[in-house]
Design a protein around this motif. Structure first.
Motif, mmCIF file in Angstrom:
data_model
loop_
_atom_site.group_PDB
_atom_site.id
_atom_site.type_symbol
_atom_site.label_atom_id
_atom_site.label_comp_id
_atom_site.label_asym_id
_atom_site.label_seq_id
_atom_site.Cartn_x
_atom_site.Cartn_y
_atom_site.Cartn_z
ATOM 1 N N VAL A 1 -39.279 59.902 105.309
ATOM 2 C CA VAL A 1 -39.289 61.261 104.769
ATOM 3 C C VAL A 1 -40.742 61.663 104.516
ATOM 4 C CG1 VAL A 1 -38.679 62.680 102.773
ATOM 5 C CG2 VAL A 1 -37.011 61.071 103.723
ATOM 6 N N THR A 2 -41.084 62.859 104.923
ATOM 7 C CA THR A 2 -42.426 63.377 104.638
ATOM 8 C C THR A 2 -42.302 64.661 103.833
ATOM 9 O OG1 THR A 2 -42.502 64.610 106.732
ATOM 10 C CG2 THR A 2 -43.409 62.379 106.736
ATOM 11 N N LEU A 3 -43.119 64.764 102.786
ATOM 12 C CA LEU A 3 -43.116 65.928 101.907
ATOM 13 C C LEU A 3 -44.508 66.533 101.885
ATOM 14 C CD1 LEU A 3 -41.105 64.463 98.867
ATOM 15 C CD2 LEU A 3 -40.214 65.718 100.845
ATOM 16 N N ALA A 4 -44.632 67.720 102.436
ATOM 17 C CA ALA A 4 -45.925 68.402 102.457
ATOM 18 C C ALA A 4 -46.213 69.034 101.099
ATOM 19 C CB ALA A 4 -45.927 69.469 103.548
ATOM 20 N N ASP A 5 -47.492 69.284 100.860
ATOM 21 C CA ASP A 5 -47.953 69.986 99.654
ATOM 22 C C ASP A 5 -47.533 69.281 98.372
ATOM 23 O OD1 ASP A 5 -49.065 72.039 101.277
ATOM 24 O OD2 ASP A 5 -47.079 72.970 101.422
ATOM 25 N N PHE A 6 -47.558 67.961 98.393
ATOM 26 C CA PHE A 6 -47.225 67.201 97.186
ATOM 27 C C PHE A 6 -48.216 67.582 96.078
ATOM 28 C CE2 PHE A 6 -47.113 63.251 94.588
ATOM 29 C CZ PHE A 6 -45.757 63.237 94.315
ATOM 30 N N PRO A 7 -47.730 67.954 94.894
ATOM 31 C CA PRO A 7 -48.608 68.590 93.898
ATOM 32 C C PRO A 7 -49.455 67.641 93.053
ATOM 33 C CG PRO A 7 -46.358 68.558 93.089
ATOM 34 C CD PRO A 7 -46.313 67.989 94.483
ATOM 35 N N HIS A 8 -49.501 66.368 93.390
ATOM 36 C CA HIS A 8 -50.317 65.418 92.624
ATOM 37 C C HIS A 8 -51.326 64.748 93.550
ATOM 38 C CE1 HIS A 8 -47.690 65.807 89.094
ATOM 39 N NE2 HIS A 8 -46.697 65.834 89.957
ATOM 40 N N LYS A 9 -52.481 64.458 93.006
ATOM 41 C CA LYS A 9 -53.575 63.920 93.817
ATOM 42 C C LYS A 9 -53.533 62.409 93.975
ATOM 43 C CE LYS A 9 -56.794 67.647 92.670
ATOM 44 N NZ LYS A 9 -58.120 67.994 92.075
ATOM 45 N N LYS A 10 -52.899 61.718 93.019
ATOM 46 C CA LYS A 10 -52.922 60.263 93.057
ATOM 47 C C LYS A 10 -51.594 59.695 92.580
ATOM 48 C CE LYS A 10 -55.544 56.262 91.354
ATOM 49 N NZ LYS A 10 -56.694 55.820 90.508
ATOM 50 N N THR B 1 -38.508 47.200 91.410
ATOM 51 C CA THR B 1 -38.983 46.692 92.691
ATOM 52 C C THR B 1 -40.009 47.659 93.281
ATOM 53 O OG1 THR B 1 -36.874 45.623 93.163
ATOM 54 C CG2 THR B 1 -38.305 46.058 95.050
ATOM 55 N N PRO B 2 -41.199 47.179 93.649
ATOM 56 C CA PRO B 2 -42.208 48.081 94.222
ATOM 57 C C PRO B 2 -41.731 48.741 95.514
ATOM 58 C CG PRO B 2 -43.181 45.983 93.581
ATOM 59 C CD PRO B 2 -41.693 45.812 93.484
ATOM 60 N N VAL B 3 -42.157 49.973 95.720
ATOM 61 C CA VAL B 3 -41.811 50.747 96.912
ATOM 62 C C VAL B 3 -43.105 51.212 97.556
ATOM 63 C CG1 VAL B 3 -40.702 52.854 97.761
ATOM 64 C CG2 VAL B 3 -39.599 51.510 95.965
ATOM 65 N N SER B 4 -43.147 51.130 98.884
ATOM 66 C CA SER B 4 -44.324 51.566 99.625
ATOM 67 C C SER B 4 -44.250 53.062 99.885
ATOM 68 C CB SER B 4 -44.425 50.819 100.951
ATOM 69 O OG SER B 4 -45.520 51.297 101.714
ATOM 70 N N VAL B 5 -45.254 53.783 99.421
ATOM 71 C CA VAL B 5 -45.368 55.218 99.697
ATOM 72 C C VAL B 5 -46.797 55.508 100.136
ATOM 73 C CG1 VAL B 5 -43.606 55.838 97.984
ATOM 74 C CG2 VAL B 5 -46.017 55.821 97.337
ATOM 75 N N GLN B 6 -46.952 56.574 100.902
ATOM 76 C CA GLN B 6 -48.281 56.985 101.357
ATOM 77 C C GLN B 6 -48.518 58.434 100.965
ATOM 78 O OE1 GLN B 6 -46.153 55.350 103.856
ATOM 79 N NE2 GLN B 6 -47.053 53.478 103.003
ATOM 80 N N LEU B 7 -49.731 58.698 100.512
ATOM 81 C CA LEU B 7 -50.130 60.059 100.177
ATOM 82 C C LEU B 7 -51.447 60.354 100.900
ATOM 83 C CD1 LEU B 7 -49.716 62.662 98.575
ATOM 84 C CD2 LEU B 7 -50.904 61.591 96.641
ATOM 85 N N ASN B 8 -51.366 61.190 101.912
ATOM 86 C CA ASN B 8 -52.527 61.511 102.743
ATOM 87 C C ASN B 8 -52.664 63.027 102.879
ATOM 88 O OD1 ASN B 8 -53.277 58.777 103.460
ATOM 89 N ND2 ASN B 8 -51.420 58.736 104.738
ATOM 90 N N ASN B 9 -53.793 63.536 102.421
ATOM 91 C CA ASN B 9 -54.083 64.972 102.550
ATOM 92 C C ASN B 9 -52.942 65.838 102.023
ATOM 93 O OD1 ASN B 9 -56.615 64.489 103.792
ATOM 94 N ND2 ASN B 9 -55.557 64.136 105.760
ATOM 95 N N GLY B 10 -52.373 65.437 100.896
ATOM 96 C CA GLY B 10 -51.325 66.225 100.259
ATOM 97 C C GLY B 10 -49.930 66.029 100.818
#
Length: 446
Positions: free
Chosen positions: A394-403, A414-423
């Motif tokens: 799933v990809t979510l554009a314009d995610f409103p948090h920077k980090k 349980t840890p989950v792998s997520v990526q945040l790149n250019n919002g």
């Protein structure tokens, strides 16, 4: 020409605009604003439809659907004796399920009052039970820390001063006399005054039946009525008696000035699966009301109970849409909940112990419901409610948090792998199942 003008005036008088211009501005009290905030934080309530109609086991609309004459329907007073009813147990069960308020039907469209009212002889004190059910439930809510809301029907299938001759329902109950509409308005004011002065703190009034004096629901329907409901007078009375009492009206249209929350019948805000919710979502606090089977009032043949997964998806879907869920129970005439209701409430109580923090105190996410699920959020945390597993990320554009400081499953950390790149946020959806229908991912964010 003179006759034509008179006729034109008479016809135009049948339709009373509910346009905002006719209403005085409404400025809610500070305590009302605080109550709205409480309402939005607490998210989950129990709706209770219970009355004379429960005896017949065919839902709360049975008087209208079967065209039962008033003189015959009145006989039901003699049969209402719920010997197994226990207000403490009802409230305790709602509380254990995670519900924080109860909306009790005090008077439905059949006109029967479930309290000791001085303004109608058709009430609970004329039954063999002969006890004030509204008082019993309200007192228990106050003792156990739940808020109490009162459902009150504006529509009446029994009284002759209700404008049944212009309404859409209640045509077959045998009324022939046309009473005085102003008397009916005063009757409602009197009863609302009783409800708001005899039962302690009342957190909300939940109106229904306004739509009876409007055209059928459709996307093109105008917000006009066949009669003048004097609705702002009713709202003003409520706010004078209890300023923080929240007023809502199930009229299926744009909120009227004086209302404090907006409800959606059988629909999550923004959806219209049942053809009643053509209205736009307002900035007011929101609520979805739904049924645990297919009925509001007790229906003997209705065994279509929602699974835990369906129940959870409704609660999470409402929260992700910035709304509460008001889930209905239709008790049996003896005063007990049917066992499938009990089982559903117990299962939800177990679920909420683990997942409640992703519901309570949250607001809807920055996007609406998606195919995979939705988002709730509170300070420092975003909750991804995965209601359906997707084969692709799933990809979510314009995610409103920077980090994103950390990401994990709420149920076991349980840890989950997520990526945040250019919002743009991307993640794989964890599996969901009938036993674990909402795989909540917690994102701790900055």
């Amino acid at each position: 020409m003179k006759k034509f003008l008179i006729l034109l005036i008479m016809i135009s008088g049948l339709f009373c605009s509910t346009g905002f211009a006719q209403f005085k501005p409404y400025t809610p009290a500070q305590s009302n604003l605080e109550a709205r905030n409480w309402f939005q934080d607490n998210k989950f309530g129990m709706f209770i439809h219970w009355g004379l109609y429960s005896i017949l086991g065919d839902g709360e609309w049975v008087m209208n659907q079967q065209n039962i004459p008033i003189k015959d329907y009145d006989k039901l007073e003699g049969f209402f004796n719920p010997v197994a009813f226990n207000a403490h147990d009802w409230v305790a069960r709602a509380k254990a399920a995670g519900m924080t308020y109860i909306t009790l039907v005090t008077r439905h469209h059949d006109g029967f009052s479930m309290w000791d009212t001085k303004y109608s002889d058709f009430n609970i004190m004329h039954t063999p039970y002969h006890q004030d059910i509204v008082k019993e439930i309200a007192d228990e809510c106050h003792k156990q820390g739940l808020k109490i809301f009162f459902y009150y029907s504006l529509l009446d299938w029994r009284r002759s001063d209700y404008s049944y001759w212009t309404g859409r329902t209640g045509k077959g109950t045998g009324r022939t006399e046309k009473g005085n509409w102003q008397d009916y308005i005063q009757f409602m004011k009197n009863q609302l005054t009783e409800l708001l002065t005899h039962y302690g703190k009342v957190s909300g009034i939940w109106f229904d039946g306004y739509w009876d004096q409007m055209p059928e629901e459709s996307k093109d329907r105008k917000d006009t009525t066949f009669v003048d409901w004097h609705i702002q007078e009713l709202y003003t009375l409520i706010h004078q008696l209890q300023p923080d009492c929240l007023v809502g009206n199930n009229h299926h249209m744009t909120p009227i000035p004086g209302e404090d929350f907006q409800m959606f019948e059988r629909d999550i805000p923004g959806q219209n699966a049942h053809g009643l919710s053509f209205q736009k979502v307002s900035p007011l606090p929101l609520e979805t009301c739904a049924t645990l089977n297919d009925s509001w009032g007790f229906t003997l043949k209705d065994d279509h109970y929602k699974t835990l997964a369906e129940f959870v998806r409704l609660l999470s879907g409402a929260a992700c849409s910035n709304a509460n869920l008001l889930m209905n129970i239709g008790p049996m005439p003896n005063g007990l909940f049917s066992e499938p209701f009990n089982q559903a409430l117990d299962s939800m109580g177990t679920w909420i112990k683990t997942y409640g923090q992703s519901i309570y105190g949250t607001r809807g996410g920055y996007i609406g419901l998606q195919k995979w699920g939705g988002i709730t959020q509170k300070a420092g945390k975003v909750f991804l409610h995965v209601l359906h597993t997707e084969p692709s990320p799933v990809t979510l554009a314009d995610f409103p948090h920077k980090k994103i400081r950390s990401a994990y499953l709420l149920k076991d950390k349980t840890p989950v792998s997520v990526q945040l790149n250019n919002g743009t946020l991307s993640f794989h959806t964890p599996p969901v199942s009938a036993a674990d229908p909402d795989a909540v991912i917690v994102l701790e964010v900055e």
